[in-house]
Motif scaffolding. Structure first.
Motif, short mmCIF file in Angstrom:
data_model
loop_
_atom_site.label_atom_id
_atom_site.label_comp_id
_atom_site.label_asym_id
_atom_site.label_seq_id
_atom_site.Cartn_x
_atom_site.Cartn_y
_atom_site.Cartn_z
N LYS A 50 -45.27 7.45 -5.26
CA LYS A 50 -44.97 6.18 -4.58
C LYS A 50 -46.23 5.65 -3.91
O LYS A 50 -46.85 6.33 -3.12
CB LYS A 50 -43.89 6.40 -3.52
CG LYS A 50 -42.57 6.89 -4.08
CD LYS A 50 -41.60 7.15 -2.97
CE LYS A 50 -40.32 7.76 -3.52
NZ LYS A 50 -39.42 8.16 -2.46
N ASN A 51 -46.58 4.43 -4.23
CA ASN A 51 -47.74 3.82 -3.61
C ASN A 51 -47.58 3.69 -2.11
O ASN A 51 -48.56 3.72 -1.37
CB ASN A 51 -48.03 2.45 -4.22
CG ASN A 51 -48.62 2.57 -5.60
OD1 ASN A 51 -49.21 3.58 -5.95
ND2 ASN A 51 -48.46 1.52 -6.40
N ALA A 52 -46.37 3.54 -1.63
CA ALA A 52 -46.11 3.42 -0.19
C ALA A 52 -46.57 4.68 0.53
O ALA A 52 -47.10 4.60 1.64
CB ALA A 52 -44.64 3.15 0.07
N ARG A 57 -50.37 7.38 4.31
CA ARG A 57 -51.35 8.44 4.56
C ARG A 57 -52.70 7.87 4.95
O ARG A 57 -53.36 8.35 5.87
CB ARG A 57 -51.50 9.33 3.33
CG ARG A 57 -50.29 10.18 3.06
CD ARG A 57 -50.49 10.99 1.81
NE ARG A 57 -49.28 11.73 1.47
CZ ARG A 57 -49.20 12.60 0.50
NH1 ARG A 57 -50.26 12.86 -0.26
NH2 ARG A 57 -48.07 13.23 0.25
N MET A 58 -53.14 6.85 4.23
CA MET A 58 -54.44 6.24 4.53
C MET A 58 -54.42 5.54 5.89
O MET A 58 -55.39 5.60 6.64
CB MET A 58 -54.85 5.26 3.42
CG MET A 58 -55.15 5.94 2.09
SD MET A 58 -56.45 7.21 2.16
CE MET A 58 -57.88 6.21 2.50
#
Length: 73
Positions: A50-52, A57-58
């Motif tokens: 999941k890109n979310a 995290r970033m």
């Protein structure tokens, strides 16, 4: 992967510990930057479905970096 590893509080603790461990070899900013680079690289290399999750995290990594960097000023 365990999401607890990427909370802002956990990352702040890790930043502090890394700077303590490397204070004889690096300035605080150098240590913060080195740790940031390692963690960012591992996050980006991880195959996250999941890109979310990647974005969260970033954001936590950036927030932790900024808070710990502020402590040293």
């Amino acid at each position: 992967m365990n999401e607890q590893l990427f909370t802002t509080e956990r990352l702040m603790s890790n930043f502090r510990e890394y700077t303590r461990q490397n204070e004889a070899h690096m300035t605080t900013i150098q240590a913060l930057n080195a740790y940031y680079k390692v963690v960012a690289g591992s996050i980006l290399a991880d195959r996250i479905a999941k890109n979310a999750d990647l974005i969260v995290r970033m954001r936590h990594l950036e927030e932790a970096y900024q808070k710990v960097a502020q402590e040293t000023r």
